[in-house]
Design an enzyme around this catalytic site. Structure first.
Site, PDB file in Angstrom:
ATOM      1  N   HIS A  27       0.876  -1.173   0.000  1.00 58.12           N
ATOM      2  CA  HIS A  27       0.000   0.000   0.000  1.00 58.12           C
ATOM      3  C   HIS A  27       0.916   1.227   0.000  1.00 58.12           C
ATOM      4  O   HIS A  27       2.013   1.175   0.557  1.00 58.12           O
ATOM      5  CB  HIS A  27      -0.832  -0.054   1.272  1.00 58.12           C
ATOM      6  CG  HIS A  27      -1.856   1.031   1.413  1.00 58.12           C
ATOM      7  ND1 HIS A  27      -1.566   2.274   1.933  1.00 58.12           N
ATOM      8  CD2 HIS A  27      -3.174   1.055   1.103  1.00 58.12           C
ATOM      9  CE1 HIS A  27      -2.673   3.007   1.947  1.00 58.12           C
ATOM     10  NE2 HIS A  27      -3.665   2.296   1.456  1.00 58.12           N
ATOM     11  N   CYS A  87      -4.663   2.600  -3.841  1.00 57.49           N
ATOM     12  CA  CYS A  87      -3.415   3.002  -3.184  1.00 57.49           C
ATOM     13  C   CYS A  87      -2.309   1.975  -3.379  1.00 57.49           C
ATOM     14  O   CYS A  87      -1.490   1.759  -2.475  1.00 57.49           O
ATOM     15  CB  CYS A  87      -3.627   3.269  -1.694  1.00 57.49           C
ATOM     16  SG  CYS A  87      -4.776   4.589  -1.372  1.00 57.49           S
ATOM     17  N   ASP A 125       2.967  -4.867   7.909  1.00 58.31           N
ATOM     18  CA  ASP A 125       1.719  -4.130   7.737  1.00 58.31           C
ATOM     19  C   ASP A 125       0.591  -5.161   7.762  1.00 58.31           C
ATOM     20  O   ASP A 125       0.376  -5.888   6.794  1.00 58.31           O
ATOM     21  CB  ASP A 125       1.750  -3.362   6.412  1.00 58.31           C
ATOM     22  CG  ASP A 125       0.423  -2.643   6.141  1.00 58.31           C
ATOM     23  OD1 ASP A 125      -0.497  -2.749   6.969  1.00 58.31           O
ATOM     24  OD2 ASP A 125       0.334  -1.980   5.085  1.00 58.31           O
ATOM     25  N   LYS A 156     -10.720  -1.142   9.693  1.00 56.63           N
ATOM     26  CA  LYS A 156     -10.900  -2.355   8.879  1.00 56.63           C
ATOM     27  C   LYS A 156     -11.222  -3.579   9.741  1.00 56.63           C
ATOM     28  O   LYS A 156     -11.490  -4.654   9.211  1.00 56.63           O
ATOM     29  CB  LYS A 156      -9.645  -2.620   8.041  1.00 56.63           C
ATOM     30  CG  LYS A 156      -9.375  -1.536   6.993  1.00 56.63           C
ATOM     31  CD  LYS A 156      -8.252  -1.932   6.071  1.00 56.63           C
ATOM     32  CE  LYS A 156      -7.524  -0.746   5.470  1.00 56.63           C
ATOM     33  NZ  LYS A 156      -8.193  -0.157   4.312  1.00 56.63           N
TER      34      LYS A 156
HETATM   35  C1  LIG Z   1      -2.391  -3.021   3.263  1.00 56.40           C
HETATM   36  C2  LIG Z   1      -2.780  -1.671   3.778  1.00 56.40           C
HETATM   37  N1  LIG Z   1      -1.881  -0.936   4.436  1.00 56.40           N
HETATM   38  C3  LIG Z   1      -2.182   0.268   4.941  1.00 56.40           C
HETATM   39  C4  LIG Z   1      -3.426   0.825   4.780  1.00 56.40           C
HETATM   40  C5  LIG Z   1      -3.661   2.197   5.319  1.00 56.40           C
HETATM   41  O1  LIG Z   1      -4.673   2.270   6.258  1.00 56.40           O
HETATM   42  P1  LIG Z   1      -5.097   3.693   6.813  1.00 56.40           P
HETATM   43  O2  LIG Z   1      -5.508   4.493   5.612  1.00 56.40           O
HETATM   44  O3  LIG Z   1      -6.233   3.427   7.721  1.00 56.40           O
HETATM   45  O4  LIG Z   1      -3.919   4.285   7.470  1.00 56.40           O
HETATM   46  C6  LIG Z   1      -4.402   0.105   4.092  1.00 56.40           C
HETATM   47  C7  LIG Z   1      -5.749   0.662   3.908  1.00 56.40           C
HETATM   48  O5  LIG Z   1      -6.163   1.145   2.910  1.00 56.40           O
HETATM   49  C8  LIG Z   1      -4.069  -1.170   3.563  1.00 56.40           C
HETATM   50  O6  LIG Z   1      -4.955  -1.886   2.875  1.00 56.40           O
END
Ligand SMILES: Cc1ncc(COP(=O)(O)O)c(C=O)c1O
Lengths: 411, 151
Positions: A124, A367, A201, A227
């Protein structure tokens, strides 16, 4: 269907939003849980109750409400520690989200010229850009694992990538685009072998897999509250206590200090070291309730449910002409997010037609632009299920995709 | 449900999507810009060729949804061959239509096929798609005017 949660009807009743009717009298078919999950009534009620009856600032209020609020907030920390099987509650740091937790690490881990940071092509953006910035600042080198054609990590050159100069190996447990479940213990062992810090992550793993930081053996792990059936505005950084206490502070301010003089300050130990200022109190309490809720249903049962729904969805999607699913095609090795392409119709247009039928999916690059580029696509449509998803909802998606093709007159 | 949808996906839009006009990058040009829609990743590379105060050519290469593709096609139909001032005023009219949340009555004399986008204005998430190439064109045109003619 085997593997589904036995009380699926009852579970769905826990989520009031699933009763929502959308424009044109369409019932909601929510297939965007990898983006954010829906919230059970118990989480909503816990947060409302706190605001209605117990609200006060924590740690610094010398009155009954202050004590109640502090107890609830710190109780949430205990619940999260239990959820992760953390050896100590002091290892659980509340952040704004996973992004902030990753940035905290990228800002505070000491890097310099000659060091390298290894990530993967399926991250991400939050686990890419934060390390790019850290490398630009420090002169460290950024490296990454590529991907195989079937959407797994290409570990072919792992020994060259992860070497004695590697300071950090940061990777996602489950890909938010490809659904791939990565071999986390193997990667952690590689980091350990060269003395690098491992950062996981778990944003997409925590909702659907048992996350046991002691079993995985990693140094740091992050996830995001919204989530896992919790609210937005709250995330978690877990780290081994001795490592956390070696890191310099991230933000300076109230509650993160031992003592302050005009000339200098000394800093509290973790977790308060990294929780400067008034934290998102009610959000943390909501998250504590959410992980309790998931624990009550059982992560193993949730994982089985996700696998059953994912297998059913993969099969249904293959029945749509012109369909290409990206990522692993066997439900056993993947999570509940499925990104796909439909010949002749752009993801935006697919999502729009599905939305007119009440089916909520995500369209775009999710993303994860580099992972899209790796597969030569600019954007995809992504369906993602969760513990409340039914086979009938997958049927509605598949029918909606057939309808989309005829609407745009393809095939 | 499908009335709203048909309102968005007018036949004219789908026609332009299937058979875009003036697509492809061409010479000569005075400026070239690259614009992206960061939320969905739609992209356009667009060139303008101006001479004697007239838009001589607009050429583009783009990836994106039906709305963004069709709108680039309609843009080129509307501005190529027009004096730059008039083209800018058409741009302004289209912008007002898109930002009008569905309350602006489109003027067919000015916008021609562009009136088909009136329905898009009711879908806030899609307005950016419709405006992508128009914003790129304005940017490129302004650059071409300020930088003067480069060979
Ligand atoms: C794999 C992963 N990492 C990080 C994130 C970032 O989460 P947040 O936007 O809540 O910080 C997401 C969410 O979109 C994700 O799917």
């Amino acid at each position: 269907m085997e593997g589904l949660l036995p009380d699926l009807d009852v579970i769905r009743k826990d989520f009031p939003i699933l009763e929502r009717m959308l424009a044109g009298g369409q019932p909601l078919v929510y297939l965007d849980s990898a983006n954010t999950s829906q919230k059970p009534q118990v989480v909503i009620d816990t947060m409302v109750d706190h605001l209605e009856r117990h609200n006060a600032n924590i740690a610094r209020a010398m009155h009954q409400l202050g004590a109640e609020s502090t107890e609830a907030y710190e109780g949430a920390r205990d619940k999260v520690a239990g959820f992760l099987n953390a050896p100590s509650r002091n290892e659980v740091i509340f952040t704004k989200n996973a992004t902030e937790a990753l940035n905290l690490l990228a800002r505070t881990i000491d890097l310099g010229p000659g060091d390298n940071v290894v990530i993967t092509e399926m991250e991400h953006h939050s686990n890419i850009v934060s390390w790019q910035l850290a490398c630009e600042r420090s002169g460290a080198e950024l490296r990454w694992f590529g991907l195989t054609d079937d959407g797994r990590l290409d570990l072919g050159n792992a020994d060259q990538l992860v070497d004695e100069h590697t300071k950090v190996l940061a990777f996602t447990w489950v890909s938010n685009m490809l659904g791939t479940i990565n071999p986390v213990t193997d990667l952690v062992a590689r980091a350990k072998a060269v003395g690098a810090l491992s950062v996981i992550d778990a944003s997409q793993a925590a909702p659907q897999l048992t996350v046991d930081v002691q079993a995985v053996g990693c140094d740091f792990l992050v996830f995001t509250g919204h989530k896992v059936c919790g609210p937005t505005g709250i995330g978690v950084l877990w780290g081994r206590e001795e490592l956390l206490n070696e890191l310099p502070p991230f933000h300076g301010g109230g509650e993160m200090i031992e003592t302050v003089t005009m000339a200098r300050s000394t800093y509290a130990k973790a977790p308060h070291r990294f929780e400067a200022g008034t934290p998102p109190i009610v959000e943390a309490i909501g998250l504590g309730c959410a992980v309790d809720y998931l624990g009550h249903i059982g992560l193993d049962a949730i994982h089985r449910h996700e696998q059953a729904i994912t297998a059913y969805a993969l099969e249904g999607l293959q029945s749509v002409p012109g369909m290409t699913v990206l990522g692993p095609l066997d439900a056993a090795g993947r999570g509940g997010a499925i990104s796909f392409e439909l010949d002749g119709v752009h993801p935006h247009d697919i999502a729009q037609v599905l939305d007119s039928r009440g089916v909520a999916v995500r369209a775009g690059h999710h993303c994860a632009k580099p992972a899209h580029a790796r597969f030569g696509v600019q954007s995809t449509t992504r369906m993602s299920s969760y513990l409340y998803t039914t086979p009938a909802e997958i049927d509605a998606l598949v029918e909606g995709l057939h309808h989309t093709r005829s609407y745009f007159k393809v095939g | 449900m499908s009335a709203e949808l048909d309102n968005l996906y007018q036949e004219i839009i789908l026609d332009h999507y299937k058979n875009p006009h003036h697509k492809g990058l061409r010479d000569p040009f005075e400026s070239e810009v690259h614009h992206v829609n960061p939320t969905c990743g739609d992209e356009v590379t667009l060139r303008v060729h101006l001479a004697e105060g007239v838009v001589q050519d607009v050429s583009y290469d783009s990836v994106g949804c039906s709305i963004s593709q069709a709108s680039a096609s309609v843009l080129t139909d509307l501005v190529i061959g027009k004096p730059v001032d008039e083209a800018m005023s058409i741009h302004q009219t289209f912008l007002e239509l898109m930002q009008g949340k569905g309350t602006v009555e489109p003027d067919e004399d000015v916008l021609e096929d562009g009136i088909a986008f009136a329905g898009v204005a009711k879908f806030p998430a899609r307005v950016k798609c419709a405006l992508l190439s128009w914003m790129a064109w304005k940017d490129a045109t302004t650059q071409a005017q300020t930088e003067g003619v480069t060979p």
